[in-house]
Design a protein around this motif. Structure first.
Motif, PDB file in Angstrom:
ATOM      1  N   SER A 176       0.848  -1.182   0.000  1.00  0.00           N
ATOM      2  CA  SER A 176       0.000   0.000   0.000  1.00  0.00           C
ATOM      3  C   SER A 176       0.883   1.230   0.000  1.00  0.00           C
ATOM      4  O   SER A 176       2.021   1.204   0.456  1.00  0.00           O
ATOM      5  CB  SER A 176      -0.920  -0.010   1.219  1.00  0.00           C
ATOM      6  OG  SER A 176      -0.166  -0.103   2.400  1.00  0.00           O
ATOM      7  N   ARG A 177       0.360   2.309  -0.576  1.00  0.00           N
ATOM      8  CA  ARG A 177       1.159   3.535  -0.695  1.00  0.00           C
ATOM      9  C   ARG A 177       0.382   4.745  -0.203  1.00  0.00           C
ATOM     10  O   ARG A 177      -0.808   4.666   0.063  1.00  0.00           O
ATOM     11  CB  ARG A 177       1.572   3.743  -2.163  1.00  0.00           C
ATOM     12  CG  ARG A 177       2.446   2.631  -2.662  1.00  0.00           C
ATOM     13  CD  ARG A 177       2.952   2.828  -4.077  1.00  0.00           C
ATOM     14  NE  ARG A 177       3.506   1.572  -4.555  1.00  0.00           N
ATOM     15  CZ  ARG A 177       4.754   1.172  -4.327  1.00  0.00           C
ATOM     16  NH1 ARG A 177       5.577   1.936  -3.657  1.00  0.00           N
ATOM     17  NH2 ARG A 177       5.180   0.000  -4.762  1.00  0.00           N
ATOM     18  N   GLY A 178       1.088   5.830  -0.078  1.00  0.00           N
ATOM     19  CA  GLY A 178       0.429   7.064   0.343  1.00  0.00           C
ATOM     20  C   GLY A 178       0.355   7.200   1.852  1.00  0.00           C
ATOM     21  O   GLY A 178      -0.357   8.052   2.367  1.00  0.00           O
ATOM     22  N   GLY A 179       1.122   6.375   2.565  1.00  0.00           N
ATOM     23  CA  GLY A 179       1.071   6.408   4.027  1.00  0.00           C
ATOM     24  C   GLY A 179       2.054   7.370   4.658  1.00  0.00           C
ATOM     25  O   GLY A 179       2.169   7.438   5.868  1.00  0.00           O
ATOM     26  N   LEU A 180       2.771   8.111   3.826  1.00  0.00           N
ATOM     27  CA  LEU A 180       3.679   9.129   4.366  1.00  0.00           C
ATOM     28  C   LEU A 180       3.453  10.432   3.630  1.00  0.00           C
ATOM     29  O   LEU A 180       3.239  10.440   2.422  1.00  0.00           O
ATOM     30  CB  LEU A 180       5.137   8.709   4.190  1.00  0.00           C
ATOM     31  CG  LEU A 180       5.777   7.878   5.290  1.00  0.00           C
ATOM     32  CD1 LEU A 180       7.208   7.575   4.914  1.00  0.00           C
ATOM     33  CD2 LEU A 180       5.718   8.569   6.637  1.00  0.00           C
TER      34      LEU A 180
ATOM     35  N   GLY B 222       4.932  10.270  -1.001  1.00  0.00           N
ATOM     36  CA  GLY B 222       3.695   9.507  -1.170  1.00  0.00           C
ATOM     37  C   GLY B 222       3.871   8.218  -1.946  1.00  0.00           C
ATOM     38  O   GLY B 222       2.971   7.372  -1.974  1.00  0.00           O
TER      39      GLY B 222
ATOM     40  N   ILE C 126       6.215   6.011  -1.326  1.00  0.00           N
ATOM     41  CA  ILE C 126       6.769   4.967  -0.473  1.00  0.00           C
ATOM     42  C   ILE C 126       5.677   3.938  -0.166  1.00  0.00           C
ATOM     43  O   ILE C 126       4.546   4.297   0.167  1.00  0.00           O
ATOM     44  CB  ILE C 126       7.333   5.569   0.831  1.00  0.00           C
ATOM     45  CG1 ILE C 126       8.555   6.432   0.514  1.00  0.00           C
ATOM     46  CG2 ILE C 126       7.682   4.478   1.831  1.00  0.00           C
ATOM     47  CD1 ILE C 126       9.129   7.156   1.712  1.00  0.00           C
TER      48      ILE C 126
ATOM     49  N   TRP D 292       4.400   0.156   1.703  1.00  0.00           N
ATOM     50  CA  TRP D 292       4.576  -0.650   2.916  1.00  0.00           C
ATOM     51  C   TRP D 292       3.717  -1.897   2.780  1.00  0.00           C
ATOM     52  O   TRP D 292       2.528  -1.800   2.477  1.00  0.00           O
ATOM     53  CB  TRP D 292       4.170   0.173   4.144  1.00  0.00           C
ATOM     54  CG  TRP D 292       4.076  -0.570   5.438  1.00  0.00           C
ATOM     55  CD1 TRP D 292       2.947  -0.830   6.165  1.00  0.00           C
ATOM     56  CD2 TRP D 292       5.155  -1.138   6.193  1.00  0.00           C
ATOM     57  NE1 TRP D 292       3.263  -1.509   7.307  1.00  0.00           N
ATOM     58  CE2 TRP D 292       4.606  -1.723   7.358  1.00  0.00           C
ATOM     59  CE3 TRP D 292       6.549  -1.219   5.988  1.00  0.00           C
ATOM     60  CZ2 TRP D 292       5.395  -2.373   8.315  1.00  0.00           C
ATOM     61  CZ3 TRP D 292       7.316  -1.866   6.951  1.00  0.00           C
ATOM     62  CH2 TRP D 292       6.746  -2.432   8.092  1.00  0.00           C
TER      63      TRP D 292
ATOM     64  N   ASP E 144       1.419   9.918  10.579  1.00  0.00           N
ATOM     65  CA  ASP E 144       1.029   9.305   9.309  1.00  0.00           C
ATOM     66  C   ASP E 144       0.824   7.802   9.472  1.00  0.00           C
ATOM     67  O   ASP E 144       1.351   7.180  10.395  1.00  0.00           O
ATOM     68  CB  ASP E 144       2.109   9.539   8.250  1.00  0.00           C
ATOM     69  CG  ASP E 144       2.078  10.961   7.682  1.00  0.00           C
ATOM     70  OD1 ASP E 144       1.033  11.619   7.800  1.00  0.00           O
ATOM     71  OD2 ASP E 144       3.108  11.391   7.137  1.00  0.00           O
ATOM     72  N   GLU E 145       0.120   7.232   8.498  1.00  0.00           N
ATOM     73  CA  GLU E 145      -0.187   5.803   8.542  1.00  0.00           C
ATOM     74  C   GLU E 145       1.083   4.945   8.633  1.00  0.00           C
ATOM     75  O   GLU E 145       1.107   3.936   9.335  1.00  0.00           O
ATOM     76  CB  GLU E 145      -0.978   5.449   7.279  1.00  0.00           C
ATOM     77  CG  GLU E 145      -1.519   4.038   7.246  1.00  0.00           C
ATOM     78  CD  GLU E 145      -2.111   3.706   5.865  1.00  0.00           C
ATOM     79  OE1 GLU E 145      -2.369   4.646   5.086  1.00  0.00           O
ATOM     80  OE2 GLU E 145      -2.286   2.508   5.599  1.00  0.00           O
ATOM     81  N   PHE E 146       2.143   5.340   7.935  1.00  0.00           N
ATOM     82  CA  PHE E 146       3.365   4.519   7.922  1.00  0.00           C
ATOM     83  C   PHE E 146       4.388   4.960   8.972  1.00  0.00           C
ATOM     84  O   PHE E 146       5.548   4.541   8.928  1.00  0.00           O
ATOM     85  CB  PHE E 146       4.045   4.573   6.540  1.00  0.00           C
ATOM     86  CG  PHE E 146       3.244   3.973   5.418  1.00  0.00           C
ATOM     87  CD1 PHE E 146       2.113   3.204   5.668  1.00  0.00           C
ATOM     88  CD2 PHE E 146       3.636   4.172   4.100  1.00  0.00           C
ATOM     89  CE1 PHE E 146       1.368   2.662   4.625  1.00  0.00           C
ATOM     90  CE2 PHE E 146       2.903   3.627   3.049  1.00  0.00           C
ATOM     91  CZ  PHE E 146       1.767   2.879   3.314  1.00  0.00           C
TER      92      PHE E 146
END
Lengths: 215, 388
Positions: free
Chosen positions: A199-203, B212, B214, B216, B244-246
């Motif tokens: 998944s992406r967009g987590g930063l 964006g 990156i 995980w 942030d989520e990550f």
């Protein structure tokens, strides 16, 4: 002496010049150059160093970022262009397309930054908008079913691609051409190994309401 | 120390653009007295004794800062939550990162240098996402070659960064280093490109991507080409990443990150009261405490612990506001510090703050910013310096 003795820059000056050199051709589409001489002809003396650096940077990136395929024939089928074996010296283990030039200039779709990217020549994508060999579901199926009917260099060698972007250059000629990236060219390039669900967009979300990251 | 006005190089725009500074005028045409970010119509000239003083102060302050981090992590860990407001998982990551001795790349201290008394004071330490590196290391270096090659400059930033990347390469076992920043922000994207340029020259394979992009997958971080991210340089502050989520992924063991989590303690101004408490008589550390001073007596500066670019700062004397700035960092959740004022050098109506670099644990030079105001903002001029 308390200052740096000498400074050499490669990536930075090319990136900086790409950001400011918004010439007439750089705003609407990217420009691809088949060789350094064509780049220098376009940007003049001021661009001499930047062009050399762009080509040097693209050649270095090419080794690391070129899409990889298990065999030369798969590579040539998927890209519709010429491929060569690569990998460890003396033990090539995968195939990559042959570098056809560099893409320079306009902000690339999605990323926003101006970029210098390795450029590859090939045939029309097997599915419109799909970069060769893309693993995206809508691209993969078509690729699998049609791969047996394609041959090396087929489908007309008037297409180029760079990163995730595919562009038609049919009808254009010469060493310097504009490159209009496919608006749907956002699929990840294929790699040999399949990856787990990523998944992406987590930063980056928390900072978007502020004007500056740096301090 | 003197401030000289001098003619800019005739083709200065093209020259600084070639040096990587595409954002020299922030989109505005050059004009007298403002509208310009890189400003070479003036320069500050120091003596070598003044350079020695700044150099020694920076080296000393950096050591005091490391002692303060060690104090928080090992002696007063309650501060991680109470003063720094870290969620417990991030407090643990910061402590682990410090005890593991995670290597750091760089930071920039903002110093007030009162040259009338020879006093150097730490205003803050941008230890996590410092910029001004291109301006310092490259733009003012080329300026000196062109304008005063016989003089010297306190500026080994480029050389020190190159050596630091060569040293970091030893920690990386042949892996590459990814550089993530906002691709749409020229200053930040070009800084990431500059650091990447240095890393490549040091023999580290690199890639650059938008934050964006990156990815995980639950155990590993991925780039936008399907490659693993094992080492990451992020031009994105920890305090935002943890929201942030990550954030947890970034602070965990999936990748080595520059700057490492322990730097979040130094880039948060809550470290200033810790420094003052540990070193109350230190010549370069100003009195500071948590909270806002409000209308009390004395001359004080109030700033948000996590403010950037001089935002939301107020300077008060005996309760009266002498100067204040707006910004986006004064929300309900904001924490504040109050710090004693320090005198800035002023010439011809221009006040200066000195950015002083640390690479690894070594000092690496300085850069000047100047403004008519006492509070330096993101648009304040960057001005070159030299010394003789």
């Amino acid at each position: 002496m308390r200052r740096t003795a000498a400074i050499r820059l490669t990536l930075l000056s090319a990136a900086s010049l790409a950001l400011v050199s918004c010439g007439e051709d750089a705003t609407e589409s990217d420009t691809m150059f088949a060789h350094e001489a064509a780049c220098m002809a376009a940007y003049g003396d001021d661009g001499r160093r930047a062009c050399a650096e762009a080509f040097s940077s693209a050649r270095a990136d090419h080794q690391v970022t070129a899409p990889r395929f298990p065999t030369q024939s798969t590579c040539e089928t998927e890209t519709g262009g010429s491929c060569e074996m690569a990998g460890k010296p003396g033990a090539p283990s995968y195939a990559i397309p042959v570098l056809a030039g560099v893409l320079i200039g306009r902000a690339l779709a999605g990323g926003g930054g101006r970029a210098v990217m390795p450029l590859y020549a090939g045939g029309a994508p097997m599915t419109p908008g799909c970069a060769p060999g893309s693993m995206a579901p809508e691209c993969r199926q078509s690729s699998n079913t049609s791969s047996s009917s394609s041959s090396s260099g087929g489908r007309g060698a008037h297409w180029h691609y760079a990163g995730n972007h595919v562009g038609s250059t049919a009808g254009a000629a010469g060493d310097r051409r504009s490159f209009t990236a496919s608006p749907t060219g956002t699929q990840a390039m294929t790699r040999m190994a399949s990856t787990p669900t990523v998944s992406r967009g987590g930063l980056g979300a928390a900072g978007r309401s502020f004007s500056s990251v740096s301090s | 120390m003197i401030r000289r006005e001098l003619a800019p190089r005739a083709d200065w725009q093209a020259r600084v653009e070639r040096a990587g500074l595409a954002y020299h005028s922030d989109g505005k045409p050059p004009s007298e007295g403002g509208g310009l970010y890189w400003h070479e119509g003036a320069c500050w000239e120091l003596t070598s004794a003044e350079v020695d003083l700044l150099d020694d102060a920076t080296a000393d302050l950096h050591q005091r800062c490391l002692e303060a981090v060690d104090h928080v992590v090992n002696r007063e860990p309650a501060l991680l939550r109470e003063a720094f407001s870290f969620p417990d998982w991030f407090g643990a990551a910061v402590s682990e990162s410090w005890r593991r001795d995670d290597p750091a790349l760089m930071g920039r201290m903002d110093l007030a240098f009162d040259d009338t008394t020879g006093t150097v004071s730490l205003l803050e330490y941008n230890a996590d996402t410092a910029t001004l590196a291109i301006e310092t290391a490259v733009a003012q270096w080329y300026w000196l070659q062109d304008q005063a090659p016989e003089a010297d400059q306190f500026n080994s930033l480029h050389e020190k960064l190159l050596a630091r990347f060569a040293s970091l390469k030893g920690f990386m076992g042949g892996s590459g280093l990814h550089f993530a920043a906002y691709a749409g922000a020229a200053e930040e994207w070009l800084h990431a490109t500059y650091f990447r340029d240095l890393a490549e020259q040091a023999g580290i394979p690199t890639r650059q991507l938008d934050l964006g992009e990156i990815g995980w997958d639950g155990t590993a971080l991925h780039d936008n080409e399907g490659g693993r991210i094992r080492f990451l340089h992020k031009l994105y502050p920890w305090e935002w990443a943890i929201g942030d989520e990550f954030g947890r992924a970034l602070a965990g063991d999936a990748a080595g990150v520059l700057e490492p989590p322990w730097k979040a303690l130094l880039s948060d101004k809550a470290i200033l009261p810790v420094l003052h408490r540990l070193f109350p008589e230190h010549p370069h550390i100003l009195p500071a405490r948590m909270g806002r001073h409000g209308g009390g007596a004395g001359a004080w500066v109030e700033k948000p612990c996590l403010g950037r670019e001089g935002a939301n700062v107020a300077i008060r004397r005996d309760g009266r506001v002498l100067e204040e700035s707006g910004g986006a960092y004064a929300g309900e959740a904001a924490r504040w510090v109050t710090q004693a004022t320090a005198r800035l050098p002023a010439r011809d109506g221009w006040n200066a703050v000195i950015g002083s670099w640390v690479v690894g644990d070594e000092t690496a030079g300085i850069v000047f910013r100047e403004a008519r105001e006492l509070i330096m903002r993101d648009g304040s001029r960057v001005v070159p310096h030299l010394f003789r």
